[in-house]
Design an enzyme around this catalytic site. Structure first.
Site, PDB file in Angstrom:
ATOM      1  N   HIS A 195       0.988  -1.027   0.020  1.00  0.00           N
ATOM      2  CA  HIS A 195      -0.241   0.496  -0.187  1.00  0.00           C
ATOM      3  C   HIS A 195       0.739   1.427   0.068  1.00  0.00           C
ATOM      4  CE1 HIS A 195      -3.796   2.557   1.303  1.00  0.00           C
ATOM      5  NE2 HIS A 195      -2.782   3.127   2.076  1.00  0.00           N
ATOM      6  N   HIS A 222     -10.436   2.932  -0.702  1.00  0.00           N
ATOM      7  CA  HIS A 222     -11.179   2.657   0.587  1.00  0.00           C
ATOM      8  C   HIS A 222     -12.434   1.118   0.702  1.00  0.00           C
ATOM      9  CE1 HIS A 222     -10.518   4.010   5.522  1.00  0.00           C
ATOM     10  NE2 HIS A 222      -9.478   4.190   4.436  1.00  0.00           N
TER      11      HIS A 222
END
Ligand SMILES: Nc1ncnc2c1ncn2[C@@H]1O[C@H](COP(=O)(O)OP(=O)(O)O)[C@@H](O)[C@H]1O
Ligand SMILES: [Mg+2]
Lengths: 93, 732, 236, 93
Positions: free
Chosen positions: B43, B89
Site C-alpha cells: 500500500h 478504501h
C-alpha cells in the site's frame, strides 16, 4: 408471553467515539470541568413474544448481533428481562 | 504464531529484512521493524506496481505537480491550480461499510488539503456484487450512507461518481473516492518549498489511539478471508467534525503563509508523515513520542509510530512562525504540539521516555523500499472467452423487452437513490451535478468551470484489460467533452487482485498499457492515483478495473451542453459510427446472460476527433443537447436524453445491421446530439472538418420514444423502469 | 431610514458549512453580508441575523444541541427579544428550536436517509421576515439537503402552532397542492418552516441561499431574500 | 470522588420513532414476526467527579436535562450510580 428487553449498543473499547468526544468537549464551556469518559451509544427497547424467557433472550441476542450492532466495531449488552416490565432506571440513593 | 519470525508476522520477507539489516548495519529493533513493515507494505511502497506505473505519461504543459506527492496539480489559468486525486478504501468498507467509506473520504480530502488546496468536489466510483444478495444491499447502503455522512458533514459537495455491479465484487466491493481542490498556484504546498534545518514538526488535529495498528499492512495488503477476526479492530471511526476543523485550520495557515510543509497522516501514520517530510527536505528528523497527545493511556512506541488515527496533520513550521500556527489551531480548537524538528543528516531518530526507540535513515523508509518485477502471464482460457462472441447470436427476445431489461439493469439504471443522499450543492459552485455526463463546478470569480467525470470498465477489462483501460479513459474524456469541456488531466485508482499471481500482474501491465495509449492520444497526462491490490477472497478476484478520474476545463460555463433534449422540433444526430460490437456489452449480460466476447474496438484517433468536434460545436453554441453512448448503446443514450428533457423523439435506425445490434451495440466514440434545424449545416460542416462520420437520426418531440416501426415506448414507461430499478432491488 | 444597504450577519459555528453560501446570497441580492463568529459576544450592529446550514459541532448528539450554547447565541436571543429579524436555515433552524426561540424540534427524516433534492414549498403566511413581501399560497422552488429535517412536536403543541398561524412554509407540489408524496422528510403537517409568536424569528429546512443564482440552481430563494432585505432595511 | 452514570435518552411516547420503526420493519423479513414496540434511543456513559453522590447526581441530572436531551421531544432516565462501577447489564437467568 411477552418480554421486554433493553439492548445497549456501544463502540468497542479503544475505538474513537466522536459523539462522546463532542459532548465531553462542550461541557467545560458550559461550566462542567469535572466530567470525563463520555461515551455515547444506542439504546434499543423492544418486546419479544416467546414461550419462555430463555427462548426470548436467545432471540434478542441474535437480533442484537445480526441487526442492531456490527460486531466489527460494536459491543452490545442485553438488559432487564421482565414480563412487560422494563427495569426502571433510578439514581440509587 | 510464536515460531514465525517477527518480520514475517509483520509481512516482511526474509530478503526485505536482509536489506533492512544492510541499511542499518545491524538488526532492527521491534519499533524499527514495525516502521519498515508499514512503509514497505504494498500500500505504501507500491513495490509491485512501481515499475509499471513509470510507463504512464505524466508530463504536460498544464501539469504543475505530477505523481509522487500527496496529489497532482494542474494549472487552470488566472494563477489558479486544481489539485485532484483518487483513493480506494475497499478493504475496510468490506467489513464496516459506513465507517470504511467515511474514513476513505476523510483520507483523500486530507491529501488535497496537504497540498494547500480547498476541497471543492468529491466523486465516488463504487463497485458492488449483485443487489439480489442481502449482504451486497447492506454494503451499498452502508457505503453510501458513510460517504454522505462524512462528505456532507465537512461541506464538500459530492458531484458525481458511478455505481457498477458485478459478481466478483460480492466479497470485494471496490470503494474509490476522488477529491478535487482549488488553490492559488503560488500557494501550493509542494516539496519544492524551502525547508530549514531546525524547522519544527507540529502535529495538529485529533489525538492518537490504537487505530489501524498495522492497518495498512493488514487491511490494505492482506486478502480478507471470511470473517477474519484479526483484521477487524483495524477499522476506524471517522470524525468529520474534526476533519472540518482540520481543513479550515490548515487552509488558514496556508493563506497566512505560515508553513514550510504540510503532510496528512494516512497509511503508516506518523512514521510515513515524518519520514517523507524529512526525506523530501533531504534532511533527518528527531521526534519525541512523549509529546504526542494520546486518546488512551500506555500506547507503546510502535503503536504511536504506526497508528492510523484519523483527522491528523503534520506541519513543518519555522520557529519564527510557531506562535502564529498555534493561534490558528487555538481558534479552531485544535491541539498543536511540537513533536520534533528537522535536523541535518538523514536520520529519523525517535525518542520515548527519554531514550531512543528507533533510529533509521528517513530515505530508507520513504524512498528506498523494495521494488519488484513480478512474473506476468495471461490467465489461461482467456482467449476462449473472447472468441466466444455473442454479437451474432440468434436473438429471440423482443426489442421492447430487451430495451426495458437494459433500462432497469442496475448498471444502467438511475443512480438517484445513491446521489440524492449526497449534498451536491454546498459551496454554491455546482452548475451541473449528479445526473450529468460530467459534473460542472464553476471556479468562483470567473466564468470558467471544471468538468469532472469518473469511469471504470470492469467487464471490458475482464475480457481484455488493455481495452478495458483504454475504454475507461475514453469514456471519461468523452463524458467531459459532451458537456463542452476540454479534457486536461487524469487521476486513477487501479483496482486489482493479488499481484503475486502472474495473471493479475499481467492484467495490471496490460491496463497500464491501455491507459498510457489513451492518455497519450487525448493529451491528458496522469498526475496521480492509487493502486489497490489484493481485492480477492479465496478464488474470487475482482475484474481488473482501473477507474479513471478525468479533469476537464470549460472556458465559459454558460456554453455547457446538457444531456436532456430541451424540447420538441430539434434535429437528432448520431456522431460516430456503429459497428456490430456486442462483446462484453450490457445487452450480452442482461439479455443473453453472457459475459463474453471481444469488447468494442477503440480507435483512439477517432475518439479524440469526436472530443474535438464536441468541444468545437459547444464553443460555437451549435448544440441543444449532447450525450455519449456507453452502457446499453444508442437506445439507452437516446432514452436518457429523452427522460432528462421530458421530450420524446422519432428516429429511423441507420445502417443495415440487425436492429438489436444497432440499438444496443456499444461501439466506442459515439454521441447523440440535438440541435435547432437551422444548425444542421453547421454541424455537418464541423463534423466533416473533424472527419467524424455523422448521421441524422430524426427529430425530438412528443411523449413517446419511437424507433421507426421497430420499437415504441412512452418516456414514462421507460422512466419507471429506469428510476425504480435500484430502489426495488434494495427493498429486497 | 438611511440609504445604506441592509447589513445581514451570518454566524459561523464550528461545523457551519453554508455560511459562505449565505453571505454570497446576501451580496448577490444586494445586501451587505457580515461574517459573525460563534465565540464573540458581538453582532457588529447588523440589521438581521442568519444562522446558516451545516453540521455545527458535527451534530452528533442532536442537531443544534451544542451550538445553542455558543456565546453569540446570547446576543442572538437579546436581538430577537428586541424584535430583530433572525433567520435559521437548516442547521440554523435546528439551533433555533434547540434554543427555544422557535417551537417544535427536528428529528431524522422518516426515510432515515439524507436527502438532497429541489422541492417546492408553499408560503403559509406573510408574517415573517422572509415572507412579508409574499402572499400565502405562493409556491417557491428551493433545494433541501438534510438528514434530520422531520419537524415534530407534541399534539397540543402542533395544535397551538397551527392555531396561532406559526407555520410559514409547507412542502407541496409544483402548483401548491398538499400531498404526502411531497412531504420529503415526513414532517408533521408537512411543515417546512415556522416562526416565533412575535413573528421576527423564522426557521426553514430548505435552503434559499442555494436558490438565488440561476447559474447554479432554481431561483425560489430570491423573493425570500428580497423580503428579508426589505424587512431589515425597514429597521435601519 | 468519581461516579459513573448511565443516561438513557428516548423519544417521548406518542412521537413516532423513525429508527425504531425501521428496525421493527426489517425484522419480519429476517424471520422475526414476534417483535414489537421497538424504540431506539441514546445511551450515554459518563464519569462525574464530585464531593458526594448526591451532588454528582444533581449535576448529571442538569447535564441530561440541558444538553443530553431535548425536553420538547425526549425523556431521560439516569441509571447506575456507583463509585467508578457501571451497573453491568445481564440477561436475568
Ligand atoms: N456513486 C455516485 N455518486 C454520485 N453520483 C453518481 C454515482 N453513481 C452515478 N452517479 C451519477 O449518475 C449519473 C450516471 O452515472 P453513469 O451512468 O456512470 O454516467 P456515465 O454513463 O455518463 O458515465 C452521472 O451523473 C453520475 O455522476
Ligand atoms: Mg456518459
Amino acid at each position: 408471553m411477552k418480554f421486554r428487553f433493553q439492548v445497549v449498543v456501544s463502540l468497542k473499547e479503544g475505538l474513537l467515539d466522536p459523539q462522546g468526544k463532542a459532548v465531553e468537549g462542550s461541557l467545560p464551556a458550559m461550566g462542567w470541568k469535572n466530567v470525563s469518559q463520555v461515551r455515547v451509544g444506542k439504546h434499543v427497547d423492544l418486546v419479544v413474544e416467546a414461550e419462555t424467557e430463555k427462548d426470548a433472550i436467545g432471540q434478542v441476542d441474535e437480533i442484537a448481533h445480526r441487526l442492531l450492532s456490527n460486531p466489527v466495531i460494536e459491543n452490545y449488552r442485553i438488559a432487564s428481562v421482565a414480563p412487560l416490565e422494563g427495569l426502571t432506571f433510578e439514581a440509587a440513593p | 504464531m510464536s515460531d514465525v519470525p517477527l518480520h514475517r508476522a509483520l509481512g516482511l520477507t526474509d530478503d526485505e529484512l536482509e536489506s533492512i539489516c544492510a541499511t542499518l548495519g545491524r538488526e532492527p529493533n521491534r519499533n524499527e521493524l514495525a516502521m519498515y513493515s508499514v512503509m514497505w507494505s504494498e500500500h505504501c511502497s507500491y513495490k509491485s506496481s512501481k515499475i509499471h506505473l513509470r510507463r504512464l505519461p505524466t508530463e504536460g504543459p498544464a501539469v504543475l505537480v505530477g505523481p509522487g506527492q500527496d496529489a497532482g496539480a494542474v494549472d487552470v489559468g488566472d494563477g489558479q491550480a486544481v489539485v485532484f486525486k483518487m483513493e480506494s478504501h475497499s478493504h475496510p468498507s468490506a467489513i464496516e461499510p459506513y465507517q470504511g467509506a467515511a474514513t476513505g473520504v476523510g483520507g483523500i480530502v486530507r491529501d488535497i488539503v496537504a497540498m494547500g488546496a480547498r476541497p471543492i468536489a468529491l466523486l465516488d466510483p463504487l463497485m458492488f456484487g449483485p443487489l439480489t444478495e442481502e449482504r451486497n444491499r447492506w454494503l451499498l447502503e452502508g457505503v453510501v450512507a458513510g460517504i454522505g455522512g462524512y462528505g456532507n458533514c465537512i461541506g464538500v459537495p459530492t458531484v458525481g461518481g458511478e455505481v457498477k455491479f458485478a459478481g466478483p465484487h460480492s466479497k470485494n466491493p471496490a470503494i474509490n473516492v476522488m477529491c478535487v481542490g482549488l488553490a492559488p498556484a503560488d500557494r501550493l504546498v509542494t516539496s519544492a518549498r524551502e525547508v530549514h534545518e531546525g524547522s519544527l514538526l507540529v502535529l495538529f488535529g485529533a489525538a492518537t489511539g490504537r487505530d489501524g495498528i498495522g492497518g495498512v499492512s493488514v487491511l490494505a495488503s492482506a486478502t480478507i478471508e471470511e470473517g477474519s477476526e484479526e483484521s477487524r479492530p483495524s477499522v476506524q471511526i471517522g470524525d468529520p467534525f474534526a476533519e472540518k476543523l482540520l481543513i479550515e485550520a490548515s487552509l488558514e495557515m496556508v493563506e497566512q503563509d505560515l508553513l514550510e510543509g504540510l503532510q496528512d497522516l494516512g497509511g503508516a501514520g506518523l512514521t510515513c508523515a515524518t519520514s517523507e517530510s524529512a526525506s523530501r527536505a533531504r534532511m533527518g528528523a528527531e521526534i519525541d513520542l512523549d509529546v504526542v497527545p494520546l486518546r488512551e493511556p500506555a500506547l507503546q512506541a510502535f503503536e504511536v509510530l504506526t497508528s492510523e488515527s484519523q483527522e491528523r496533520m503534520l506541519a513543518i513550521v519555522h520557529p519564527s512562525r510557531l506562535d502564529a500556527v498555534r493561534a490558528v489551531c487555538a481558534r479552531w480548537g485544535l491541539a498543536a504540539p511540537v513533536i520534533g524538528k528537522l535536523v541535518a543528516g538523514g536520520g529519523l531518530t525517535v525518542k520515548m521516555g527519554g531514550t531512543v526507540v528507533a533510529d533509521v535513515p528517513a530515505r530508507s523508509l520513504a524512498d528506498e523500499g523494495p521494488v519488484y518485477e513480478r512474473a506476468l502471464a495471461p490467465p489461461p482460457g482467456s482467449d476462449d472467452v473472447v472468441t466466444d462472441d455473442p454479437t451474432f447470436e440468434t436473438v429471440t427476445t423482443p426489442l421492447d423487452e430487451s430495451f426495458l431489461a437494459l433500462l432497469s439493469s442496475p448498471n444502467v439504471a438511475s443512480k438517484r437513490w445513491v446521489f440524492e443522499q449526497y449534498d451536491s450543492l454546498v459551496q454554491g459552485g455546482t452548475v451541473a451535478g449528479p445526473g450529468a455526463d460530467a459534473a460542472i463546478v464553476r471556479i468562483e470569480g470567473t466564468l470558467k468551470a471544471l468538468a469532472l467525470a469518473s469511469d471504470g470498465k470492469g467487464r471490458y477489462g475482464h475480457l481484455d484489460p488493455y481495452l478495458g483501460a483504454a475504454h475507461a479513459v475514453a469514456e471519461a474524456a468523452r463524458n467531459v467533452a459532451v458537456m463542452g469541456a476540454t479534457p486536461l488531466a487524469v487521476t486513477n485508482c487501479m483496482n486489482f487482485g493479488n499481484p503475486e499471481r502472474p495473471e493479475v500482474m499481467w492484467q495490471f501491465s496490460e491496463s497500464v498499457r491501455g491507459m498510457t495509449d489513451a492518455c497519450n492520444a487525448f493529451g491528458t497526462p496522469v498526475t496521480g492515483g492509487n493502486v489497490s491490490f489484493y481485492n480477492e477472497s479465496g478464488d474470487s478476484a475482482i475484474w481488473p478495473t482501473p477507474v479513471i478520474g478525468m479533469l476537464g476545463l470549460i472556458r465559459d460555463h454558460r456554453l455547457l451542453v446538457r444531456t436532456g433534449f430541451p424540447g420538441p422540433g430539434m434535429l437528432l444526430y448520431l456522431l460516430g459510427e456503429t459497428f456490430p460490437e456486442l462483446g462484453g456489452s450490457e445487452f450480452a449480460e442482461v439479455v443473453l446472460g453472457r459475459i463474453a466476447g471481444r469488447p468494442p474496438a477503440i480507435d483512439l484517433e477517432r475518439e479524440a476527433a469526436l472530443h474535438r468536434l464536441l468541444i468545437d460545436a459547444a464553443e460555437s453554441d451549435v448544440l441543444a443537447s449532447a450525450h455519449d453512448c456507453s452502457d446499453g448503446g444508442l437506445a439507452v443514450a437516446l432514452a436518457e436524453s429523452a427522460m432528462a428533457g421530458h421530450t420524446g423523439f422519432a428516429v429511423t435506425l441507420p445502417g443495415d445491421l440487425p436492429a438489436y445490434v444497432t440499438l444496443f451495440s456499444e461501439s466506442a466514440s459515439r454521441a447523440v446530439v440535438s440541435l435547432e434545424p437551422d444548425m444542421a449545416e453547421i454541424i455537418e460542416d464541423l463534423a466533416a472538418a473533424h472527419r467524424v462520420p455523422l448521421v441524422r437520426l430524426g427529430e425530438t418531440g412528443g411523449p413517446r420514444m419511437v424507433f421507426g416501426h421497430l420499437l415504441e415506448m412512452t418516456i414514462e414507461e421507460a422512466r419507471a423502469a429506469y428510476e425504480d430499478a435500484i430502489p426495488k432491488l434494495l427493498a429486497g | 431610514m438611511s440609504g445604506r444597504e441592509p447589513r445581514i450577519g451570518v454566524v459561523t459555528f464550528p461545523g457551519s458549512l453554508d455560511d459562505r453560501d449565505a453571505l454570497r446570497a446576501v451580496t448577490f441580492m444586494g445586501g451587505e453580508g457580515v461574517p459573525l463568529w460563534h465565540s464573540e459576544h458581538d453582532l457588529h450592529g447588523v440589521d438581521a441575523v442568519i444562522l446558516p446550514g451545516g453540521f455545527s459541532y458535527g451534530d452528533y448528539l442532536r442537531t443544534g444541541a451544542i451550538a445553542r450554547f455558543a456565546a453569540i447565541m446570547d446576543e442572538v436571543r437579546t436581538f430577537a427579544d428586541a424584535g430583530g429579524p433572525v433567520v435559521g436555515i437548516c442547521n440554523g433552524f435546528q439551533i433555533l428550536c434547540e434554543a427555544g426561540l422557535l417551537p417544535g424540534a427536528l428529528i431524522r427524516n422518516a426515510s432515515l436517509r439524507f436527502i438532497c433534492r429541489v422541492i417546492d414549498v408553499r408560503i403559509e403566511t406573510s408574517l415573517s421576515p422572509l415572507t412579508h413581501t409574499l402572499i400565502a399560497g405562493d409556491v417557491l422552488s428551493v433545494p433541501v439537503k438534510h438528514g434530520e429535517g422531520q419537524f415534530v412536536a407534541s399534539e397540543t403543541e402542533l395544535d397551538r402552532i397551527e392555531g396561532e398561524g406559526l407555520v410559514v412554509f409547507r412542502y407541496c407540489g409544483p402548483s401548491g397542492e398538499l400531498d404526502e408524496v411531497f412531504n420529503v422528510n415526513g414532517s408533521a403537517g408537512q411543515i417546512a418552516g415556522v416562526r416565533s409568536e412575535a413573528g421576527n424569528v423564522v426557521g426553514m429546512m430548505p435552503h434559499p441561499e442555494h436558490a438565488v443564482d440561476p447559474d447554479v440552481g432554481p431561483v425560489g430563494g430570491q423573493p425570500l431574500f428580497e423580503s428579508l432585505l426589505s424587512f431589515a432595511l425597514a429597521r435601519v
